[in-house]
Design a protein around this motif. Structure first.
Motif, short mmCIF file in Angstrom:
data_model
loop_
_atom_site.label_atom_id
_atom_site.label_comp_id
_atom_site.label_asym_id
_atom_site.label_seq_id
_atom_site.Cartn_x
_atom_site.Cartn_y
_atom_site.Cartn_z
N GLU A 48 0.84 -1.21 0.00
CA GLU A 48 0.00 0.00 0.00
C GLU A 48 0.87 1.26 0.00
N THR A 49 1.93 1.23 0.79
CA THR A 49 2.84 2.37 0.85
C THR A 49 3.50 2.61 -0.50
N GLU A 50 3.95 1.56 -1.16
CA GLU A 50 4.56 1.70 -2.48
C GLU A 50 3.56 2.27 -3.48
N GLU A 51 2.32 1.78 -3.44
CA GLU A 51 1.30 2.27 -4.37
C GLU A 51 1.00 3.74 -4.14
N ILE A 52 0.89 4.14 -2.87
CA ILE A 52 0.64 5.55 -2.56
C ILE A 52 1.77 6.42 -3.09
N ARG A 53 3.00 5.99 -2.85
CA ARG A 53 4.16 6.78 -3.29
C ARG A 53 4.29 6.80 -4.81
N THR A 54 3.85 5.74 -5.47
CA THR A 54 3.88 5.71 -6.94
C THR A 54 2.86 6.69 -7.51
N ASN A 55 1.68 6.72 -6.92
CA ASN A 55 0.60 7.58 -7.43
C ASN A 55 0.71 9.02 -6.99
N TYR A 56 1.25 9.25 -5.80
CA TYR A 56 1.29 10.60 -5.24
C TYR A 56 2.71 10.90 -4.76
N SER A 57 3.37 11.81 -5.44
CA SER A 57 4.78 12.08 -5.14
C SER A 57 4.97 13.05 -3.98
N GLN A 58 3.94 13.81 -3.63
CA GLN A 58 4.06 14.81 -2.57
C GLN A 58 2.85 14.74 -1.65
N SER A 59 3.03 15.22 -0.43
CA SER A 59 1.90 15.37 0.47
C SER A 59 1.08 16.56 0.01
N GLY A 60 -0.22 16.42 0.08
CA GLY A 60 -1.08 17.52 -0.31
C GLY A 60 -2.49 17.04 -0.59
N LEU A 61 -3.24 17.85 -1.31
CA LEU A 61 -4.62 17.52 -1.65
C LEU A 61 -4.71 17.18 -3.14
N TYR A 62 -5.31 16.02 -3.42
CA TYR A 62 -5.50 15.54 -4.78
C TYR A 62 -6.99 15.34 -5.02
N ARG A 63 -7.43 15.50 -6.25
CA ARG A 63 -8.83 15.21 -6.57
C ARG A 63 -9.10 13.73 -6.35
N ASN A 64 -10.32 13.39 -6.07
CA ASN A 64 -10.71 12.03 -5.70
C ASN A 64 -10.84 11.09 -6.89
N TYR A 65 -10.62 11.53 -8.09
CA TYR A 65 -10.81 10.66 -9.24
C TYR A 65 -9.49 10.15 -9.83
N GLY A 66 -8.45 10.09 -9.01
CA GLY A 66 -7.22 9.42 -9.42
C GLY A 66 -6.16 10.27 -10.09
N THR A 67 -6.31 11.56 -10.16
CA THR A 67 -5.29 12.38 -10.80
C THR A 67 -4.04 12.45 -9.93
N ALA A 68 -2.89 12.53 -10.55
CA ALA A 68 -1.63 12.62 -9.83
C ALA A 68 -1.16 14.07 -9.70
N SER A 69 -1.97 15.02 -10.14
CA SER A 69 -1.62 16.44 -10.03
C SER A 69 -2.28 17.00 -8.77
#
Length: 102
Positions: free
Chosen positions: A20-41
Motif C-alpha cells: 500500500e505504501t509503495e502504491e501511494i508513493r507511486t501515485n502521489y509524489s508529494q503530500s497535499g490535496l488531490y482530486r478524488n478521481y485518481g489524478t496525480a496532479s
C-alpha cells in the motif's frame, strides 16, 4: 501525508502495508490535496514533517489542521500543538505554552 522515510521504516509504524505504501508513493509524489478521481496532479502541497500528527481536512478542500499527538517535533519545535494551513500555506502555528496556563 507522503513520508520520506524508507518503506520498511514507514510500514513498521503500522499505518499501511508495504504494498500500500509503495502504491501511494507511486501515485502521489508529494503530500497535499488531490482530486478524488485518481489524478496525480495535486491541487496544493505541503511538506511532510512527522508521522506523529493528526491531519484534519476542512470540507472546503482548502483548509487543513495538523495537530500533535503525544511527544513530537514539528519544524524542530518540541512543544508544537497545532498548525493551521490554507492551500498548503501555514496561517498560524501554536505551541502548548501558547494555549495553556499550566
Amino acid at each position: 501525508m507522503v513520508s520520506p522515510l524508507p518503506i520498511d521504516e514507514e510500514t513498521s509504524r503500522g499505518s499501511f502495508e508495504a504494498g500500500e505504501t509503495e502504491e501511494i508513493r507511486t501515485n502521489y509524489s508529494q503530500s497535499g490535496l488531490y482530486r478524488n478521481y485518481g489524478t496525480a496532479s495535486p491541487l496544493w502541497t505541503l511538506p511532510y514533517e512527522d508521522w506523529t500528527h493528526q491531519v484534519f481536512m476542512g470540507p472546503d478542500g482548502k483548509h487543513l489542521v495538523i495537530a500533535s499527538v503525544g511527544e513530537t517535533t514539528w519544524s524542530n519545535q518540541s512543544d508544537h500543538a497545532v498548525t493551521f494551513f490554507r492551500k498548503g500555506i501555514p496561517l498560524a502555528s501554536y505551541m502548548y505554552a501558547d494555549l495553556t496556563s499550566w
